[in-house]
Write a protein that holds these residues in place. Structure first.
Motif, PDB file in Angstrom:
ATOM      1  N   VAL A  25       0.834  -1.198   0.000  1.00  0.00           N
ATOM      2  CA  VAL A  25       0.000   0.000   0.000  1.00  0.00           C
ATOM      3  C   VAL A  25       0.873   1.254   0.000  1.00  0.00           C
ATOM      4  CG1 VAL A  25      -1.681   1.353   1.334  1.00  0.00           C
ATOM      5  CG2 VAL A  25      -1.988  -1.123   1.061  1.00  0.00           C
ATOM      6  N   ALA A  26       1.917   1.264   0.814  1.00  0.00           N
ATOM      7  CA  ALA A  26       2.812   2.423   0.881  1.00  0.00           C
ATOM      8  C   ALA A  26       3.504   2.658  -0.454  1.00  0.00           C
ATOM      9  CB  ALA A  26       3.840   2.243   1.992  1.00  0.00           C
ATOM     10  N   ALA A  27       3.976   1.596  -1.107  1.00  0.00           N
ATOM     11  CA  ALA A  27       4.657   1.730  -2.398  1.00  0.00           C
ATOM     12  C   ALA A  27       3.703   2.257  -3.460  1.00  0.00           C
ATOM     13  CB  ALA A  27       5.237   0.382  -2.823  1.00  0.00           C
ATOM     14  N   GLU A  28       2.460   1.787  -3.437  1.00  0.00           N
ATOM     15  CA  GLU A  28       1.466   2.269  -4.403  1.00  0.00           C
ATOM     16  C   GLU A  28       1.116   3.733  -4.124  1.00  0.00           C
ATOM     17  OE1 GLU A  28      -3.060   1.252  -5.681  1.00  0.00           O
ATOM     18  OE2 GLU A  28      -1.726  -0.439  -5.301  1.00  0.00           O
ATOM     19  N   ARG A  29       1.004   4.091  -2.848  1.00  0.00           N
ATOM     20  CA  ARG A  29       0.701   5.482  -2.473  1.00  0.00           C
ATOM     21  C   ARG A  29       1.828   6.421  -2.911  1.00  0.00           C
ATOM     22  NH1 ARG A  29       0.085   4.605   2.659  1.00  0.00           N
ATOM     23  NH2 ARG A  29       2.180   5.260   3.241  1.00  0.00           N
ATOM     24  N   ARG A  30       3.067   6.009  -2.741  1.00  0.00           N
ATOM     25  CA  ARG A  30       4.201   6.845  -3.159  1.00  0.00           C
ATOM     26  C   ARG A  30       4.218   7.022  -4.677  1.00  0.00           C
ATOM     27  NH1 ARG A  30       7.405   3.386   0.830  1.00  0.00           N
ATOM     28  NH2 ARG A  30       6.973   4.453   2.789  1.00  0.00           N
ATOM     29  N   LEU A  31       3.884   5.963  -5.414  1.00  0.00           N
ATOM     30  CA  LEU A  31       3.766   6.101  -6.869  1.00  0.00           C
ATOM     31  C   LEU A  31       2.658   7.091  -7.206  1.00  0.00           C
ATOM     32  CD1 LEU A  31       4.320   5.345  -9.826  1.00  0.00           C
ATOM     33  CD2 LEU A  31       2.733   3.425  -9.521  1.00  0.00           C
ATOM     34  N   ALA A  32       1.536   6.999  -6.510  1.00  0.00           N
ATOM     35  CA  ALA A  32       0.430   7.924  -6.758  1.00  0.00           C
ATOM     36  C   ALA A  32       0.857   9.371  -6.521  1.00  0.00           C
ATOM     37  CB  ALA A  32      -0.770   7.566  -5.876  1.00  0.00           C
ATOM     38  N   ILE A  33       1.630   9.620  -5.477  1.00  0.00           N
ATOM     39  CA  ILE A  33       2.124  10.976  -5.210  1.00  0.00           C
ATOM     40  C   ILE A  33       2.951  11.466  -6.394  1.00  0.00           C
ATOM     41  CG2 ILE A  33       3.721  12.333  -3.790  1.00  0.00           C
ATOM     42  CD1 ILE A  33       2.792  10.533  -1.387  1.00  0.00           C
ATOM     43  N   LEU A  34       3.859  10.632  -6.875  1.00  0.00           N
ATOM     44  CA  LEU A  34       4.699  11.027  -8.012  1.00  0.00           C
ATOM     45  C   LEU A  34       3.859  11.281  -9.258  1.00  0.00           C
ATOM     46  CD1 LEU A  34       7.685   8.533  -7.574  1.00  0.00           C
ATOM     47  CD2 LEU A  34       7.575  10.943  -6.872  1.00  0.00           C
ATOM     48  N   GLN A  35       2.858  10.454  -9.497  1.00  0.00           N
ATOM     49  CA  GLN A  35       2.028  10.626 -10.686  1.00  0.00           C
ATOM     50  C   GLN A  35       1.130  11.852 -10.594  1.00  0.00           C
ATOM     51  OE1 GLN A  35       0.366   6.632 -10.871  1.00  0.00           O
ATOM     52  NE2 GLN A  35       1.787   6.103 -12.529  1.00  0.00           N
ATOM     53  N   VAL A  36       0.665  12.180  -9.389  1.00  0.00           N
ATOM     54  CA  VAL A  36      -0.109  13.409  -9.206  1.00  0.00           C
ATOM     55  C   VAL A  36       0.768  14.613  -9.536  1.00  0.00           C
ATOM     56  CG1 VAL A  36      -1.212  14.907  -7.487  1.00  0.00           C
ATOM     57  CG2 VAL A  36      -1.751  12.455  -7.548  1.00  0.00           C
ATOM     58  N   LEU A  37       1.994  14.612  -9.034  1.00  0.00           N
ATOM     59  CA  LEU A  37       2.906  15.717  -9.317  1.00  0.00           C
ATOM     60  C   LEU A  37       3.254  15.776 -10.805  1.00  0.00           C
ATOM     61  CD1 LEU A  37       5.240  15.454  -6.217  1.00  0.00           C
ATOM     62  CD2 LEU A  37       3.464  17.165  -6.645  1.00  0.00           C
ATOM     63  N   GLU A  38       3.371  14.627 -11.441  1.00  0.00           N
ATOM     64  CA  GLU A  38       3.649  14.577 -12.883  1.00  0.00           C
ATOM     65  C   GLU A  38       2.550  15.296 -13.666  1.00  0.00           C
ATOM     66  OE1 GLU A  38       4.165  11.292 -16.482  1.00  0.00           O
ATOM     67  OE2 GLU A  38       3.305  10.675 -14.567  1.00  0.00           O
ATOM     68  N   GLY A  39       1.317  15.147 -13.234  1.00  0.00           N
ATOM     69  CA  GLY A  39       0.193  15.744 -13.945  1.00  0.00           C
ATOM     70  C   GLY A  39      -0.166  17.155 -13.522  1.00  0.00           C
ATOM     71  N   SER A  40       0.522  17.675 -12.529  1.00  0.00           N
ATOM     72  CA  SER A  40       0.170  19.012 -12.030  1.00  0.00           C
ATOM     73  C   SER A  40       0.966  20.106 -12.736  1.00  0.00           C
ATOM     74  CB  SER A  40       0.402  19.085 -10.517  1.00  0.00           C
ATOM     75  OG  SER A  40       1.772  18.975 -10.220  1.00  0.00           O
ATOM     76  N   THR A  41       0.370  21.270 -12.799  1.00  0.00           N
ATOM     77  CA  THR A  41       1.036  22.417 -13.388  1.00  0.00           C
ATOM     78  C   THR A  41       2.314  22.719 -12.621  1.00  0.00           C
ATOM     79  OG1 THR A  41      -1.103  23.322 -14.019  1.00  0.00           O
ATOM     80  CG2 THR A  41       0.764  24.849 -14.013  1.00  0.00           C
ATOM     81  N   GLY A  42       3.407  22.831 -13.329  1.00  0.00           N
ATOM     82  CA  GLY A  42       4.686  23.124 -12.690  1.00  0.00           C
ATOM     83  C   GLY A  42       5.265  21.943 -11.939  1.00  0.00           C
ATOM     84  N   TYR A  43       4.673  20.759 -12.088  1.00  0.00           N
ATOM     85  CA  TYR A  43       5.153  19.549 -11.406  1.00  0.00           C
ATOM     86  C   TYR A  43       5.233  19.728  -9.899  1.00  0.00           C
ATOM     87  CZ  TYR A  43       6.462  18.206 -16.143  1.00  0.00           C
ATOM     88  OH  TYR A  43       6.436  17.923 -17.483  1.00  0.00           O
ATOM     89  N   GLN A  44       4.290  20.473  -9.330  1.00  0.00           N
ATOM     90  CA  GLN A  44       4.321  20.713  -7.888  1.00  0.00           C
ATOM     91  C   GLN A  44       2.907  20.817  -7.332  1.00  0.00           C
ATOM     92  OE1 GLN A  44       6.331  24.399  -7.122  1.00  0.00           O
ATOM     93  NE2 GLN A  44       5.045  25.574  -8.501  1.00  0.00           N
ATOM     94  N   ALA A  45       2.783  20.577  -6.020  1.00  0.00           N
ATOM     95  CA  ALA A  45       1.507  20.701  -5.331  1.00  0.00           C
ATOM     96  C   ALA A  45       1.771  20.817  -3.833  1.00  0.00           C
ATOM     97  CB  ALA A  45       0.615  19.489  -5.604  1.00  0.00           C
ATOM     98  N   ASN A  46       0.822  21.440  -3.131  1.00  0.00           N
ATOM     99  CA  ASN A  46       0.967  21.524  -1.681  1.00  0.00           C
ATOM    100  C   ASN A  46       0.376  20.270  -1.035  1.00  0.00           C
ATOM    101  OD1 ASN A  46      -1.845  21.947  -0.790  1.00  0.00           O
ATOM    102  ND2 ASN A  46      -1.672  23.905  -1.841  1.00  0.00           N
ATOM    103  N   GLU A  47       0.707  20.079   0.220  1.00  0.00           N
ATOM    104  CA  GLU A  47       0.316  18.857   0.919  1.00  0.00           C
ATOM    105  C   GLU A  47      -1.192  18.687   1.013  1.00  0.00           C
ATOM    106  OE1 GLU A  47       1.122  18.860   5.286  1.00  0.00           O
ATOM    107  OE2 GLU A  47       1.805  20.908   4.920  1.00  0.00           O
ATOM    108  N   PHE A  48      -1.957  19.772   1.052  1.00  0.00           N
ATOM    109  CA  PHE A  48      -3.407  19.667   1.166  1.00  0.00           C
ATOM    110  C   PHE A  48      -4.029  19.207  -0.151  1.00  0.00           C
ATOM    111  CE2 PHE A  48      -2.093  22.897   4.305  1.00  0.00           C
ATOM    112  CZ  PHE A  48      -2.381  22.162   5.450  1.00  0.00           C
ATOM    113  N   THR A  49      -3.505  19.711  -1.248  1.00  0.00           N
ATOM    114  CA  THR A  49      -3.968  19.254  -2.563  1.00  0.00           C
ATOM    115  C   THR A  49      -3.609  17.786  -2.756  1.00  0.00           C
ATOM    116  OG1 THR A  49      -3.746  21.472  -3.490  1.00  0.00           O
ATOM    117  CG2 THR A  49      -3.786  19.642  -5.054  1.00  0.00           C
ATOM    118  N   LEU A  50      -2.379  17.417  -2.400  1.00  0.00           N
ATOM    119  CA  LEU A  50      -1.964  16.020  -2.518  1.00  0.00           C
ATOM    120  C   LEU A  50      -2.868  15.105  -1.683  1.00  0.00           C
ATOM    121  CD1 LEU A  50       1.922  16.331  -2.391  1.00  0.00           C
ATOM    122  CD2 LEU A  50       0.553  15.527  -4.329  1.00  0.00           C
ATOM    123  N   ALA A  51      -3.172  15.507  -0.463  1.00  0.00           N
ATOM    124  CA  ALA A  51      -4.026  14.693   0.407  1.00  0.00           C
ATOM    125  C   ALA A  51      -5.410  14.512  -0.204  1.00  0.00           C
ATOM    126  CB  ALA A  51      -4.129  15.319   1.793  1.00  0.00           C
ATOM    127  N   ALA A  52      -5.969  15.576  -0.788  1.00  0.00           N
ATOM    128  CA  ALA A  52      -7.301  15.493  -1.398  1.00  0.00           C
ATOM    129  C   ALA A  52      -7.309  14.558  -2.604  1.00  0.00           C
ATOM    130  CB  ALA A  52      -7.772  16.894  -1.802  1.00  0.00           C
TER     131      ALA A  52
END
Length: 100
Positions: free
Chosen positions: A10-37
């Motif tokens: 679960v942790a490994a899949e969650r970490r991949l999800a974090i990286l993929q969310v950042l990959e798709g975000s403008t500027g390749y960045q996001a704050n912790e609240f957006t990531l959590a949502a």
């Protein structure tokens, strides 16, 4: 070789999800609240402490950079993180994505 536990999967899949969310975000960045949502939308509901621990782990692995602005963690994807998100590299503790 040790078989990963359920929590490690679960942790490994969650970490991949974090990286993929950042990959798709403008500027390749996001704050912790957006990531959590977004993680919650992907069925990865985590505490702020768990998310910050994952961000610190990914930063230690050189996959992203974490800065604090007004006490809020801002995660920015690095090239190695992009490579891991796209399955171009394998990183211990981060799930490798399935082929498209």
């Amino acid at each position: 070789m040790k078989t990963p536990t359920f929590d490690e999967h679960v942790a490994a899949e969650r970490r991949l999800a974090i990286l993929q969310v950042l990959e798709g975000s403008t500027g390749y960045q996001a704050n912790e609240f957006t990531l959590a949502a977004v993680l919650e939308d992907l069925a990865h509901t985590v505490s702020q402490a768990r998310l910050r621990a994952d961000l610190a782990r990914l930063e230690d692995l050189g996959l992203l950079q974490v800065d604090s602005v007004g006490g809020v963690a801002i995660a920015r994807l690095r090239q190695d993180g992009l490579d891991a998100a796209q399955g171009k590299s394998t990183v211990p503790g981060v799930k490798r994505p399935r082929p498209q």
